[in-house]
Design a protein around this motif. Structure first.
Motif, PDB file in Angstrom:
ATOM      1  N   GLN A  77      40.466  44.659  46.934  1.00  0.00           N
ATOM      2  CA  GLN A  77      39.539  44.979  46.083  1.00  0.00           C
ATOM      3  C   GLN A  77      39.906  44.986  44.505  1.00  0.00           C
ATOM      4  OE1 GLN A  77      38.300  49.149  46.960  1.00  0.00           O
ATOM      5  NE2 GLN A  77      37.348  49.406  44.775  1.00  0.00           N
ATOM      6  N   LEU A  78      41.308  45.210  44.297  1.00  0.00           N
ATOM      7  CA  LEU A  78      41.857  45.034  42.976  1.00  0.00           C
ATOM      8  C   LEU A  78      42.049  43.661  42.767  1.00  0.00           C
ATOM      9  CD1 LEU A  78      44.788  47.663  42.680  1.00  0.00           C
ATOM     10  CD2 LEU A  78      42.824  47.378  41.317  1.00  0.00           C
ATOM     11  N   TYR A  79      42.429  42.738  43.674  1.00  0.00           N
ATOM     12  CA  TYR A  79      42.562  41.436  43.465  1.00  0.00           C
ATOM     13  C   TYR A  79      41.136  40.854  43.225  1.00  0.00           C
ATOM     14  CZ  TYR A  79      43.015  36.525  44.557  1.00  0.00           C
ATOM     15  OH  TYR A  79      43.019  34.991  44.320  1.00  0.00           O
ATOM     16  N   ARG A  80      40.161  41.123  43.825  1.00  0.00           N
ATOM     17  CA  ARG A  80      38.820  40.651  43.561  1.00  0.00           C
ATOM     18  C   ARG A  80      38.499  40.843  42.277  1.00  0.00           C
ATOM     19  NH1 ARG A  80      38.009  42.010  49.120  1.00  0.00           N
ATOM     20  NH2 ARG A  80      36.917  44.141  48.366  1.00  0.00           N
ATOM     21  N   PHE A  81      38.793  42.067  41.510  1.00  0.00           N
ATOM     22  CA  PHE A  81      38.473  42.466  40.379  1.00  0.00           C
ATOM     23  C   PHE A  81      39.113  41.828  39.520  1.00  0.00           C
ATOM     24  CE2 PHE A  81      40.149  45.308  36.904  1.00  0.00           C
ATOM     25  CZ  PHE A  81      39.080  45.443  36.086  1.00  0.00           C
ATOM     26  N   LEU A  82      40.537  41.624  39.696  1.00  0.00           N
ATOM     27  CA  LEU A  82      41.176  40.932  38.580  1.00  0.00           C
ATOM     28  C   LEU A  82      40.893  39.245  38.583  1.00  0.00           C
ATOM     29  CD1 LEU A  82      44.661  42.708  39.417  1.00  0.00           C
ATOM     30  CD2 LEU A  82      43.450  42.850  37.301  1.00  0.00           C
ATOM     31  N   TYR A  83      40.784  38.916  39.759  1.00  0.00           N
ATOM     32  CA  TYR A  83      40.370  37.315  39.911  1.00  0.00           C
ATOM     33  C   TYR A  83      39.020  37.171  39.406  1.00  0.00           C
ATOM     34  CZ  TYR A  83      39.581  32.832  41.556  1.00  0.00           C
ATOM     35  OH  TYR A  83      39.214  31.352  41.577  1.00  0.00           O
ATOM     36  N   HIS A  84      38.168  38.003  39.285  1.00  0.00           N
ATOM     37  CA  HIS A  84      36.674  38.137  38.586  1.00  0.00           C
ATOM     38  C   HIS A  84      36.877  38.032  37.229  1.00  0.00           C
ATOM     39  CE1 HIS A  84      32.409  38.503  37.862  1.00  0.00           C
ATOM     40  NE2 HIS A  84      32.862  39.365  37.096  1.00  0.00           N
ATOM     41  N   MET A  85      37.789  38.717  36.338  1.00  0.00           N
ATOM     42  CA  MET A  85      37.981  38.762  35.268  1.00  0.00           C
ATOM     43  C   MET A  85      39.049  37.569  34.748  1.00  0.00           C
ATOM     44  SD  MET A  85      36.507  41.540  34.687  1.00  0.00           S
ATOM     45  CE  MET A  85      37.182  41.984  33.010  1.00  0.00           C
TER      46      MET A  85
END
Length: 95
Positions: A31-39
């Motif tokens: 979930q954190l990875y997806r958030f950071l990748y989206h940013m």
């Protein structure tokens, strides 16, 4: 053991049971990875930042009081890591 709430697990980590951080990592690293990748749209940078976030959660575990939701505390750390990365990148461009 997986039935413990995130807050209960983090309180145990705060009190010295660092092995419990593995449960939180399993629950939230994607979930954190997806958030950071989206940013950032940068795979390696996002993976690195996830590691930094979990390191900081351990380092600053005493700041977790358990009065708020663990996820809010975790995402506050994540946003700060993201801001730090942005500041570092802007320094590199200037320097």
């Amino acid at each position: 053991m997986n039935s413990l709430t995130d807050n209960a697990i983090m309180l145990k980590v705060r009190d010295g049971d660092l092995d419990r951080m593995g449960l939180l990592f399993e629950r939230y690293h994607r979930q954190l990875y997806r958030f950071l990748y989206h940013m950032t749209y940068q795979r390696e940078a996002s993976e690195d930042m996830v590691q930094v976030i979990f390191y900081k959660m351990i380092k600053y575990r005493n700041s977790f009081t358990g009065t708020g939701e663990f996820v809010h505390w975790m995402y506050t750390i994540a946003r700060n890591v993201l801001k730090d990365r942005g500041r570092q990148k802007s320094r590199c461009k200037r320097g």
